[in-house]
Design an enzyme around this catalytic site. Structure first.
Site: not given
Length: 380
Positions: A33-34, A37
């Site tokens: 997920h990170e 980003h």
């Protein structure tokens, strides 16, 4: 002493049997997920100060050549990417005074000075990467193991069940469920399991003719693949080997990706449906759990094999992606909501409105966290 060490460090014990699988599952989902980003943010020219797995005191870390601090922190319940210009880990809008404190070079690569499309792309990349992780996991599993399926046949009908009341008979074949064509018995289960209390129209094939039946699924407690008790909607039909004619569907790599995309879409649809029904009180609250439930499920999956553990990673990844897209600050969806308003009105949302939104959002997020922790400890 030997008994204590065995209970803690054996594969049946807490450390190797539960804690390690839990950290593996959570770390993979959070990292992907990170990383979404981070990668899209860097692609958009945004500077990154820190990439963290976990919160709280740093346990280990290093600085890369771009000045980003990569670190592992003590509380492994999440993570964050801190961009240049962020005043905290939630990437909330800094005040005008805080923006003025940045140097000229920092303003050029600061997150909040970028065009709205770059900020939106960076934010949506986190949940998107969660969905891509699920697709990748299923594609590998389908390619390696195939998928067992059964024909959508009725072998038995439980007396007094919704199916019996609707006139469904042994030997009938499901053609469609609420207008959706079905090819396997799993398709029928998928379309029924999340619709407890809803009247569903079934098209059945009987003696070469199509007939229509309407049944309302009822919730029934069953065991899932990990041995947990769950409530699912059923109409009271059973398949077997004689009628279902089980077979293994195999896929080449391209077909496996297509099947994985389809399966991930089903899970996203089912999860969204569950959340909608949960909000209005039509789903079992015990289906939602927090870290303790995830840890328990991780241990159960690990005992069944690594392929079960990566399936849990895939399912949790979808859930994390969907939850983060909810339009609630400080979740990713809350940021996207503000960016959508900004794109329409052609200016950033006022600091006062944003502050009110973040305060309300924090209360909702904290309330949800408290709810799932209560479920974990006392509620279910």
């Amino acid at each position: 002493m030997n008994e204590i060490l065995h209970a803690v460090f054996s594969t049946e014990g807490f450390f190797l049997g539960t804690l390690v699988p839990f950290l593996f599952v959570l770390t993979v989902v959070v990292f992907v997920h990170e990383m979404g980003h981070y990668l899209v943010g860097r692609w958009c020219g945004i500077g990154v100060k820190a990439f963290s797995i976990g919160f709280g005191p740093e346990l280990f870390g290093f600085n890369d050549s771009h000045g980003t601090r990569w670190k592992l922190c003590a509380i492994p319940l999440g993570g964050y990417v801190k961009f240049v210009g962020d005043m905290n880990a939630t990437s909330s809008q800094p005040s005008s005074e805080e923006l003025e404190s940045l140097t000229t070079a920092e303003r050029k690569i600061a997150f909040h000075t970028q065009p709205v499309w770059k900020r939106a792309a960076t934010v949506v990349a986190g949940p998107l990467f969660n969905f891509l992780l699920t697709i990748a996991v299923f594609a590998v599993l389908f390619s390696a193991y195939g998928r067992p399926v059964m024909e959508p046949m009725v072998a038995e009908v439980t007396a007094g069940s919704p199916a019996a009341r609707a006139g469904i008979l042994p030997g009938d074949r499901f053609v469609s469920v609420n207008g959706s064509k079905v090819q396997t018995f799993s398709d029928v289960q998928r379309l029924v399991s999340g619709r407890g209390g809803d009247a569903i129209t079934f098209v059945m094939l009987r003696d070469g003719k199509e007939i229509t039946a309407t049944a309302t699924p009822e919730l029934m407690e069953q065991q899932d693949g990990l041995g947990n008790k769950v409530k699912v909607a059923v109409i009271g039909v059973v398949n077997n080997q004689e009628f279902g004619q089980p077979r293994l569907v195999t896929y080449n790599p391209i077909e496996a990706v297509g099947a994985a995309v389809e399966e991930t879409g089903y899970i996203i649809q089912r999860t969204g449906q569950f959340l909608q029904r949960f909000v209005v009180g039509r789903e079992d609250k015990c289906q939602l759990g927090g870290p303790i439930k995830i840890a328990k499920m991780s241990g159960q999956a690990a005992k069944l094999g690594f392929d079960w553990l990566v399936q849990l990673v895939a399912l949790l990844s979808v859930g994390i992606g969907i939850l983060n897209l909810l339009p609630i600050p400080p979740l990713d969806g809350g940021h996207l909501l503000f960016y959508g308003v900004e794109a329409v009105i052609r200016r950033p949302v006022s600091e006062r409105m944003m502050e009110m939104g973040y305060r309300a959002g924090f209360m909702l997020v904290l309330g949800f966290m408290g709810f799932v922790f209560w479920n974990d400890l006392f509620g279910c």
